[in-house]
Scaffold this motif. Structure first.
Motif, PDB file in Angstrom:
ATOM      1  N   LEU A   1       7.742   8.598  -0.165  1.00  0.00           N
ATOM      2  CA  LEU A   1       8.502   9.228   0.919  1.00  0.00           C
ATOM      3  C   LEU A   1       8.262   8.521   2.237  1.00  0.00           C
ATOM      4  N   GLY A   2       7.691   7.316   2.165  1.00  0.00           N
ATOM      5  CA  GLY A   2       7.416   6.556   3.386  1.00  0.00           C
ATOM      6  C   GLY A   2       6.050   6.906   3.948  1.00  0.00           C
ATOM      7  N   ASP A   3       5.902   6.764   5.250  1.00  0.00           N
ATOM      8  CA  ASP A   3       4.625   7.058   5.899  1.00  0.00           C
ATOM      9  C   ASP A   3       4.550   8.544   6.222  1.00  0.00           C
ATOM     10  N   ALA A   4       3.743   9.262   5.460  1.00  0.00           N
ATOM     11  CA  ALA A   4       3.702  10.730   5.591  1.00  0.00           C
ATOM     12  C   ALA A   4       3.248  11.144   6.992  1.00  0.00           C
ATOM     13  N   GLY A   5       2.231  10.468   7.524  1.00  0.00           N
ATOM     14  CA  GLY A   5       1.719  10.823   8.855  1.00  0.00           C
ATOM     15  C   GLY A   5       2.797  10.645   9.916  1.00  0.00           C
TER      16      GLY A   5
ATOM     17  N   GLY B   1       0.795  -1.234   0.000  1.00  0.00           N
ATOM     18  CA  GLY B   1       0.000   0.000   0.000  1.00  0.00           C
ATOM     19  C   GLY B   1       0.822   1.274   0.000  1.00  0.00           C
ATOM     20  N   TYR B   2       2.160   1.147   0.063  1.00  0.00           N
ATOM     21  CA  TYR B   2       3.007   2.342   0.015  1.00  0.00           C
ATOM     22  C   TYR B   2       3.347   2.689  -1.430  1.00  0.00           C
ATOM     23  N   ILE B   3       3.622   3.974  -1.645  1.00  0.00           N
ATOM     24  CA  ILE B   3       3.973   4.444  -2.989  1.00  0.00           C
ATOM     25  C   ILE B   3       5.489   4.345  -3.176  1.00  0.00           C
ATOM     26  N   PHE B   4       5.915   3.897  -4.370  1.00  0.00           N
ATOM     27  CA  PHE B   4       7.333   3.840  -4.710  1.00  0.00           C
ATOM     28  C   PHE B   4       7.643   4.845  -5.811  1.00  0.00           C
TER      29      PHE B   4
HETATM   30  N1  URA Z   1       0.332   6.650   2.867  1.00  0.00           N
HETATM   31  C1  URA Z   1       1.587   7.049   3.187  1.00  0.00           C
HETATM   32  O1  URA Z   1       1.797   7.703   4.199  1.00  0.00           O
HETATM   33  N2  URA Z   1       2.594   6.697   2.370  1.00  0.00           N
HETATM   34  C2  URA Z   1       2.420   5.977   1.245  1.00  0.00           C
HETATM   35  O2  URA Z   1       3.396   5.721   0.533  1.00  0.00           O
HETATM   36  C3  URA Z   1       1.102   5.582   0.913  1.00  0.00           C
HETATM   37  C4  URA Z   1       0.074   5.911   1.756  1.00  0.00           C
END
Ligand code: URA
Length: 209
Positions: A198-202, A192-195
């Protein structure tokens, strides 16, 4: 179909590269997310309508321009969307802020709305939904749906990083919504992460990890 626009201004691209770096800490990450959101707002609002207004300067009367048309509501998707709010507000201090809270159901992996609070006059406003990452598009579509259910007709979506899958999903379900991103990345990973993303934005904005 809604427009998809990558805002490839050099300042936006440079700042995005800084926050993509894994060694960038929360303090700098948070500040730059706000800066990018502000720069994106500048570009997104390029076509806002203006009207003539007569004013008086210390030198005398003159006709000048002021913003016309709908007022703005910024709608961050909790939690990471909060990181973009101040940047937008710096450009448009009179905007109001509505909030949509989503969590991901662990079994279905689908987003579920748990909080919704917007200004009373939201139906007369344009809504700018903000979330740093457009991954599957599930949360964005649910937030847009939540606004439409309450009568909002004028909606835009601003994200920092978009996956092609997310763009397609929003364009398919909400063809009336224009999408703005600082970057279109390669793909969505199976987790579910984007490649490259930038990782987990939250986690990176709030320093939780
Ligand atoms: N949410 C995130 O924080 N990062 C992702 O790469 C995808 C969903």
């Amino acid at each position: 179909m809604g427009k998809f626009t990558v805002l490839n201004h050099p300042l936006i691209q440079h700042k995005l590269t800084i926050i993509r770096r894994k060694e960038t800490g929360s303090n700098e990450f948070r500040r730059i997310v706000g800066e990018i959101a502000g720069l994106m707002t500048y570009e997104i609002t390029r076509d806002l309508p203006l009207q003539d207004v007569e004013i008086e300067t210390p030198m005398g009367k003159t006709v000048q321009k002021e913003l016309a048309g709908k007022k703005l509501t910024i709608v961050p998707i909790l939690r990471a969307g909060m990181g973009m709010v101040n940047g937008v507000l710096e450009m448009i201090p009179s905007a109001k802020v509505g909030v949509v809270g989503m969590y991901r159901d662990e079994e279905t992996l689908k987003p579920v709305e748990y909080f919704f609070k917007v200004p009373k006059d939201v139906t007369e406003r344009e809504c700018l939904v903000v979330d740093p990452m457009l991954a599957t598009g599930g949360s964005a579509n649910l937030a847009i749906e939540a606004l439409k259910k309450r009568g909002v007709t004028d909606i835009k979506l601003a994200v920092l990083v978009a996956a092609p899958e997310g763009v397609k999903a929003v364009q398919a379900e909400n063809p009336d919504v224009d999408i703005y991103a600082a970057a279109l990345d390669d793909k969505l990973l199976p987790n579910g992460y984007i490649f490259p993303g930038l990782g987990d934005a939250g986690d990176r904005i709030f320093g939780t990890k």
